[in-house]
Every structure is written in structure tokens, then in C-alpha cells.
Write a protein that holds these residues in place. Structure first.
Motif, short mmCIF file in Angstrom:
data_model
loop_
_atom_site.label_atom_id
_atom_site.label_comp_id
_atom_site.label_asym_id
_atom_site.label_seq_id
_atom_site.Cartn_x
_atom_site.Cartn_y
_atom_site.Cartn_z
N ASP A 133 0.84 -1.20 0.00
CA ASP A 133 0.00 0.00 0.00
C ASP A 133 0.88 1.26 0.00
OD1 ASP A 133 -1.20 -2.34 1.07
OD2 ASP A 133 -2.83 -1.17 1.93
N ASP B 11 -4.59 0.46 -2.67
CA ASP B 11 -4.41 1.60 -1.75
C ASP B 11 -3.25 2.49 -2.20
OD1 ASP B 11 -6.62 0.94 -0.35
OD2 ASP B 11 -5.61 0.60 1.57
N ASN C 130 -9.39 -0.82 -0.73
CA ASN C 130 -10.60 -0.21 -0.17
C ASN C 130 -10.61 1.30 -0.36
OD1 ASN C 130 -8.45 -0.56 1.80
ND2 ASN C 130 -9.82 0.31 3.35
N HIS D 180 -6.39 -7.34 -2.28
CA HIS D 180 -6.00 -6.30 -1.33
C HIS D 180 -6.01 -6.82 0.12
CE1 HIS D 180 -5.07 -2.42 0.23
NE2 HIS D 180 -6.15 -2.40 0.97
N HIS E 231 -2.98 -3.93 3.05
CA HIS E 231 -4.10 -3.52 3.89
C HIS E 231 -3.89 -3.45 5.40
CE1 HIS E 231 -8.25 -2.60 4.66
NE2 HIS E 231 -8.40 -3.64 5.45
MN MN Z 1 -6.43 -1.00 2.67
#
Ligand code: MN
Length: 308
Positions: free
Chosen positions: A8, A45, A75, A143, A261
Motif C-alpha cells: 500500500d 491503496d 478499499n 488487497h 491492507h
Molecule cells: Mn487497505
């Protein structure tokens, strides 16, 4: 073909460039070029929180469009889509509510891109094209949670290359629908409700009643066994039995799974010999982390590469 799975980024362009350099990628006029017979796989992300989010999206997008990389939806990208998509029943509202909490989580992106700008809509249209799960043959990436029924549902509704359309988005924001459960599971992971009266404060200072669970953990019995929280909060996690119907509980079999994540802390390490998390909190003080994969089916902790 070897893959470099990258965690991320959250707008940390400096860490991204440092990591790509360390991995032997070279910046050319058309974007970053991997070493011979390698490809970068971004686990999602790209945005929110960090200082250079537009630059990060442009860098990754150029690599994807040149065939040098694949990028998954996280997300935060899914939230960014819902943030600008009108609610089907209420034309003054959006699929993702513009609540103070949701605005504050997205504020840096909105400030950097220009709230309501053409650039914002352009980036969101690109986010809609990002896949939710990738089965690359010898390795998989998602993810947050590889849960086969959710992967199957999303693959059926969004076959490879089909961008997320309004019908899917409306279903995905309809709480409790199969699409909503699948999107939450794939991009936010397995979360379990704590027993009544129990809560904790997360890394963002928000009080939470659900806790993220280590779905890869085999033989887990209690909330404390599976809770993903900072070390100082672990004693707030109950030692009582997990709820009936708990969907986690590895071990994970088959090809290795790469995820992001989870805001891991400390020195990058494998979750199991089949699961590697690449999110070691680059959004805060942590490094941006990659795993350099060359086909091995049992993962090797010495293959992490960290920068920044
Ligand atoms: Mn995330």
C-alpha cells in the motif's frame, strides 16, 4: 515471468521511487521499466493520507498502461468511487456518505486532486477498471482477503477488463447484499464483531466494535488469536471463543497469496509460508515493502525488499 508484489503506497511517491530503484526498475520517458522478464503487481491503496497521491496514481497508471505492471483495487480506491457516485434513490446523496468521518479519511486526496475537479473524475474512472483479485497462475493477489466465494462472485460479475458499472456499484453499496459482502471481504478483509461491551481505538483514533481477523491463521480459537491490532491493544482483545460460523481459520492451501491492507508494524515477515502481507505502514513512518517472487510455492522471508 517474475513478479514484484508491492504494498500500500498511500501517496508516498518518494518511497515508491526508492523501492522501484532498489528493485532495479529504471525510469524512462514513458515511465518505470522493470528488469527483464519481471512485472510489478501493486496490491492496492495508492491514495489517501500521503503527500503525493496524484503523482503515485500517475506513476502506477503509466506502468499498467505500458504493460509493465498490474494494479489491484484497494478499499481506498473503492471508497473514492463511491464518494462521487450518485445514490440511485437520493440524487443529493452519494453511495459513500459524505459524513465527517468519511470526508476526513479522504480529505488529503480531495485537497490534492481538487474536490470536484475533472482530474478527480478521471482518476476515479481509472480506479473502476482495477481488478479485485488476480490469479497469476503460480501466485494470487488481493488487497485484503482471498475468500474464494467472493473472488468467484466478483469475477463472474466483472469479468477481466470490464470496469465497475453503476449496477454493480449500487449493489455493492447495498448493505448485506452478496456484492456488498464480497467487496467488503476482498478489500477490507474479514472483520468480526467484538462481544457486547468490547471496543478498541484504531490507528486513526476511531473507536471500533469490529476487529480485523487473521483469516490465514490455522487452528485459531479465540478473538485474541486472530485480532489484528497494535501490540499495546492485544490485551483488550477477549480470550473467549470465536463466534460460530467464523469464516477464517486457515491454513491456506494452493498457490501463495499476496495482500496489503493491514498496517503491519516492525520488520517485514511472512504471515505463513503461503501468505505475505506487504503493508508495513508506508503511509506513516514504515517502509514501502515488496516481495520479489520467482515462482516459489513456499514463500521465503528473505525475499522482502523494503525502502523508505
Ligand atoms: Mn487497505
Amino acid at each position: 515471468m517474475g513478479f514484484d508484489f508491492i504494498g500500500d503506497i498511500h501517496g508516498q511517491a518518494g518511497k515508491l521511487e526508492a523501492l522501484l530503484r532498489k528493485l532495479g526498475y529504471v525510469e524512462k520517458a514513458g515511465g518505470w521499466v522493470p528488469p527483464y522478464l519481471r512485472k510489478a503487481i501493486f496490491v492496492g491503496d495508492l491514495i489517501d493520507r500521503g503527500p503525493e497521491q496524484v503523482k503515485v496514481v500517475k506513476t502506477v497508471r503509466a506502468m499498467v498502461e505500458n504493460g509493465r505492471a498490474l494494479a489491484l483495487m484497494g478499499n481506498h480506491e473503492f471508497n473514492a468511487i463511491g464518494f462521487v457516485t450518485q445514490h440511485p434513490q437520493d440524487p443529493t446523496a452519494f453511495l459513500r456518505r459524505h459524513s465527517p468521518k468519511n470526508i476526513s479519511l479522504h480529505a488529503e486526496f480531495l485537497r490534492q486532486v481538487g474536490c470536484g475537479s475533472a482530474l478527480q473524475l478521471e482518476l476515479v474512472e481509472w480506479f473502476k477498471t482495477l481488478p479485485l483479485a488476480l490469479d497469476l497462475g503460480g501466485a494470487r493477489a488481493v488487497h485484503a482477503w482471498w475468500h474464494q466465494p467472493y473472488v468467484d462472485l466478483v469475477t463472474r460479475q466483472l469479468p477481466s477488463g470490464k470496469p465497475m458499472d453503476e449496477d454493480f456499484l449500487h449493489a455493492a453499496y447495498n448493505r448485506g447484499s452478496p456484492e456488498c459482502l464480497a467487496m467488503e471481504g476482498l478489500t477490507k478483509g474479514l472483520e468480526i464483531r467484538l462481544p457486547p461491551g468490547r471496543s478498541f481505538v484504531d490507528h486513526g483514533g476511531i473507536e471500533r466494535y469490529d476487529v480485523r481477523a487473521k483469516w490465514w491463521e490455522g487452528g485459531a480459537r479465540s478473538y485474541r488469536d486472530v485480532a489484528i491490532v497494535g501490540a499495546h491493544q492485544l490485551d483488550r482483545m477477549p480470550e473467549c471463543e470465536l463466534p460460530p460460523g467464523y469464516l477464517g481459520g486457515g491454513p491456506i492451501n494452493g498457490t501463495p497469496v499476496f495482500i496489503g491492507h493491514y498496517w503491519m508494524e516492525g520488520t517485514p515477515h511472512l504471515q505463513t509460508s503461503k501468505v505475505a502481507c506487504l503493508d508495513w505502514s508506508a503511509a506513516k513512518a514504515g517502509p514501502l515493502v515488496a516481495y520479489r517472487w520467482d515462482g516459489e510455492q513456499e514463500l521465503d522471508g528473505a525475499r522482502f525488499v523494503a525502502a523508505g
